[in-house]
Design an enzyme around this catalytic site. Structure first.
Site, short mmCIF file in Angstrom:
data_model
loop_
_atom_site.label_atom_id
_atom_site.label_comp_id
_atom_site.label_asym_id
_atom_site.label_seq_id
_atom_site.Cartn_x
_atom_site.Cartn_y
_atom_site.Cartn_z
CB CYS A 179 -15.82 12.33 -5.26
SG CYS A 179 -14.77 13.16 -4.07
NE ARG B 33 -14.79 7.53 -8.99
CZ ARG B 33 -13.94 7.48 -9.99
NH1 ARG B 33 -14.09 6.59 -10.93
NH2 ARG B 33 -12.95 8.32 -10.08
CD1 TRP C 183 -12.83 8.23 1.04
CD2 TRP C 183 -11.21 9.62 0.39
NE1 TRP C 183 -11.70 7.91 1.74
CE2 TRP C 183 -10.69 8.72 1.37
CE3 TRP C 183 -10.35 10.57 -0.15
CZ2 TRP C 183 -9.38 8.77 1.80
CZ3 TRP C 183 -9.03 10.61 0.27
CH2 TRP C 183 -8.56 9.71 1.25
CG ASN D 238 -13.49 12.79 -8.71
OD1 ASN D 238 -12.78 12.81 -7.70
ND2 ASN D 238 -13.59 11.74 -9.49
N GLY D 239 -11.56 15.55 -7.60
CA GLY D 239 -10.18 15.98 -7.83
C GLY D 239 -9.78 17.06 -6.84
CD GLU E 228 -3.18 -8.34 -1.77
OE1 GLU E 228 -2.39 -7.38 -1.70
OE2 GLU E 228 -4.39 -8.20 -2.03
CE LYS F 105 -7.26 -7.54 -0.36
NZ LYS F 105 -6.21 -6.73 -0.66
CD GLU G 143 -7.49 -3.53 1.90
OE1 GLU G 143 -7.69 -2.38 1.50
OE2 GLU G 143 -7.10 -4.44 1.15
CG HIS H 252 18.28 -9.68 10.10
ND1 HIS H 252 19.62 -9.83 10.36
CD2 HIS H 252 17.96 -10.60 9.17
CE1 HIS H 252 20.10 -10.80 9.59
NE2 HIS H 252 19.11 -11.29 8.86
CE LYS I 41 -11.77 -1.45 -6.21
NZ LYS I 41 -11.04 -2.59 -5.62
O1 M6R Z 1 -6.27 1.09 -8.45
P1 M6R Z 1 -4.92 0.70 -7.98
O2 M6R Z 1 -4.60 -0.73 -8.25
O3 M6R Z 1 -3.84 1.60 -8.45
O4 M6R Z 1 -4.98 0.86 -6.39
C1 M6R Z 1 -3.85 0.68 -5.62
C2 M6R Z 1 -4.21 0.57 -4.15
O5 M6R Z 1 -4.85 1.73 -3.71
C3 M6R Z 1 -5.11 -0.64 -3.87
O6 M6R Z 1 -4.53 -1.83 -4.31
C4 M6R Z 1 -5.39 -0.74 -2.36
O7 M6R Z 1 -4.23 -1.06 -1.67
C5 M6R Z 1 -6.49 -1.75 -2.09
N1 M6R Z 1 -7.35 -1.25 -1.06
C6 M6R Z 1 -6.00 -3.08 -1.66
O8 M6R Z 1 -7.01 -3.97 -1.35
#
Ligand code: M6R
Length: 617
Positions: A2, A27, A81, A107-108, A490, A494, A497, A513, A612
């Protein structure tokens, strides 16, 4: 994951809190709220819980006359969050005690909240939410009723609470004071011209001050207009550490783009240029001074273990090849959430590289700590100055990408790729594993990446046109081999997500396989087919897909007509050596996913169900 903001002594406390929360929305954003001490010694509290619109509703719910009355007062705000309890108004922060004498944001996760809540309820406290946070308000209420000052009650929390927390509170009897405490989750204090500030993240306060300080682990603070004091868990006053932040405030804004993601895609040449700046010469000489690890220790490294999550994990998979190709030592990669629970004996002389854009991903942080407990050398690769991981590692390397606000990582991912290449070259340099000519060729290639990225992004319009043709497709398969595989992973991440579309990534040779049985007319295969020693093999895999009715889109080299003739659509990118190719290959796939997501009407900056910074397991 958060966000927290606190302001005292400002003539625009309420508006300032909303502004700070807007900067923190990345966040977490399922609900938001503020609490300010009114001049009549009452807590004014406002909360909202609307996916994607909490702040808007918060702003609308704040009457003008109220804003005027809240001038100069102490206030706190929170964007949430959800971890404990659904994203509802009653679970939104701030939370209050039984008599609304104080309001808390957090937060936490308070790990012992169940037991604490049970005991508090037995003693007659009434709970209004399902959150772990609310125990804090009731614990403080009891401590203060028992005769403790608010400050001492806050300090006592450092002993009572288990888990990770950054918390802030205001009390009705102290209209100009914000109290705070933290363990593991970060908090930043700022002080400027009669105003006191508190935030979970520098981005929230950078526009107001650069006079920033880090609240240390297991410390508490009292923040008043223009002044603050910090204490340890025993109540001894401490000297906080100043933070030097080089980011411009403009860097934290959208800069004229429709969303943060397109701005951040556009910023990639600069992100890589700044990341490699001063770190390598065309001759192949490398300088990673701020790494702060003795050259002798680095030269003695016999193997590397890279750990990370999500896009950072994909960067690790690519970085491993650079380490193996240049430093000529074994390099393994592990997903942090798996590594932290393995009974792993890490051999001595291993360098553990923990990669995290935020520097606060719980799994990566704990994987790094696990490595440290075995006394191996650790390096944190992160984009956030002063973030959690940077404080508990032997060495730090910063990607200098500037704040990344879009939840989907773009510029930080490519900056990580480039920085891991610099690190691999540094180890190679110290070990003497490359000839002078080889070193220089590698350095020239890395140094040319910013202009190659720029050139690739000139093709955005073409990438968009191709993507629009596939916006309605249902199943995507992303294939690559060797360095093409992390790019495929990657690209698929993308698309998943952002566009909420099923997208599987496989090493191309693995399809036969099992997964090939999924391929049928209508399946879309995105293949990373840039020229490399494995090009023929990957094109053979392409044939296997086409034979089963798949439509194939290839990430290929500019002007490669042979590849173009074998597939349905091409995403053209400049040729580059294989080790450096992920930086270039991933770019059209970012634009592809962005375009499909936009065509579906999704919010690319704030995809559903994601945050994030992932500070929970
Ligand atoms: O802050 P970080 O690089 O440790 O975060 C890792 C993942 O949570 C982050 O890369 C996530 O997969 C992103 N949403 C990818 O776009």
């Amino acid at each position: 994951m958060c966000g927290i903001i606190g302001i005292t002594g400002s003539e625009d406390t309420a508006a300032g809190l909303l502004e700070g929360l807007a900067l923190l929305e990345y966040r977490g954003y399922d609900s938001a709220g503020i609490a300010v001490v009114e001049p009549s010694n009452k807590i004014f509290r406002l909360r909202a819980a609307e996916q994607g619109g909490s702040l808007y509703h918060l702003g609308n719910g704040l009457p003008k006359e109220k804003t005027a009355r809240l001038k100069y007062a102490a206030g706190i705000g929170h964007t949430r969050w959800a971890t404990h309890g659904a994203p509802t108004v009653s679970n939104a922060h701030p939370h209050v005690d039984c008599q609304s004498t104080l309001a808390v944001v957090h937060n936490g996760i308070i790990e012992n909240h169940n037991r604490l809540a049970r005991d508090l309820k037995e003693r007659g406290h009434h709970f209004a939410s399902e959150t772990d946070t609310e125990v804090i308000a009731h614990l403080l209420e009891e401590q203060i009723a028992g005769g403790k000052s608010v400050k001492d009650a806050v300090i006592s929390l450092l002993t009572v609470l288990r888990g990770a927390f950054a918390l802030a509170l205001v009390h009705k009897d102290f209209p100009d004071t914000i109290y705070a405490a933290r363990r593991t989750s970060p908090l930043i204090i700022g002080s400027e011209a009669g105003v006191g500030l508190l935030a979970s993240d520098v981005a929230a306060v950078l526009e107001r001050t650069r006079n920033l300080f880090e609240l240390g682990d297991d410390q508490a603070a009292e923040i008043r207009p223009g002044a603050f004091r910090v204490y340890d868990h025993l109540g001894v006053e401490m000297q906080p550490k100043a933070i030097n932040v080089g980011w411009s405030t403009e860097a934290a804004r959208k800069g004229g783009f429709p969303d943060y993601m397109s701005k951040e895609i556009h910023e990639q040449p600069r992100a890589v240029a700044e990341t490699i700046l001063g770190r390598l010469e065309p001759s192949g000489e490398t300088r990673l001074e701020e790494l702060d690890i003795d050259d002798g220790r680095l030269a003695a490294v016999e193997r590397v273990l890279l750990v990370a999550c999500g896009s950072s994990y994909h960067a690790a998979l690519a970085g491993r090849h650079a380490m193996e190709a240049w430093a000529k030592i074994p390099a393994e990669v592990d997903i942090a959430s798996e590594m932290r629970y393995r009974s792993m004996q890490i051999p001595k002389n291993t360098l553990v590289v923990a990669i995290s854009q935020s520097g606060e991903t719980t799994d990566t942080y704990h994987a790094m700590r696990q490595a440290r407990s075995q006394e191996v050398m650790t390096v944190a690769v992160t984009n956030v100055v002063g973030s959690l991981m940077t404080r508990e590692t032997d060495g730090v390397l910063y990607t200098r990408a500037g704040p990344e606000i879009g939840v989907a990582s773009t510029k930080c991912h490519v900056a990580q790729l480039a920085l891991l290449q610099c690190l691999a070259l540094r180890v190679a340099d110290l070990k003497g594993t490359l000839s002078v000519a080889e070193k220089s060729a590698v350095a020239e290639e890395i140094l040319s990446l910013p202009s190659l990225i720029e050139r690739t992004l000139l093709g955005q319009e073409q990438f968009r046109k191709v993507a629009e043709r596939y916006a309605e497709a249902r199943d995507f398969y992303y294939l690559g081999r060797r360095l093409g595989f992390p790019v495929a992973l990657e690209g698929a991440l993308k698309l998943k997500e952002l566009a909420y579309v099923r997208a599987e990534a496989y090493p191309a040779g693995e399809m036969k396989h099992g997964p090939i049985s999924l391929i049928e007319p209508g399946s879309v295969v995105v293949v990373v087919a840039k020229r490399s020693s494995l090009w023929e093999k990957i094109m053979a895999n392409v044939e296997e897909m086409r034979a089963r009715g798949a439509t194939v889109i290839a990430v290929a080299d500019e002007g490669d007509e042979e590849t173009a003739a074998l597939v349905d659509d091409v995403l053209e990118t400049p040729p580059v050596t294989e080790v450096c190719s992920p930086v270039i290959g991933v770019l059209p796939l970012q634009v592809f996913a962005y375009t499909v997501a936009k065509a579906k009407g999704h919010d690319v900056d704030r995809p559903r169900n994601l945050a994030k910074v992932v500070t929970v397991e």
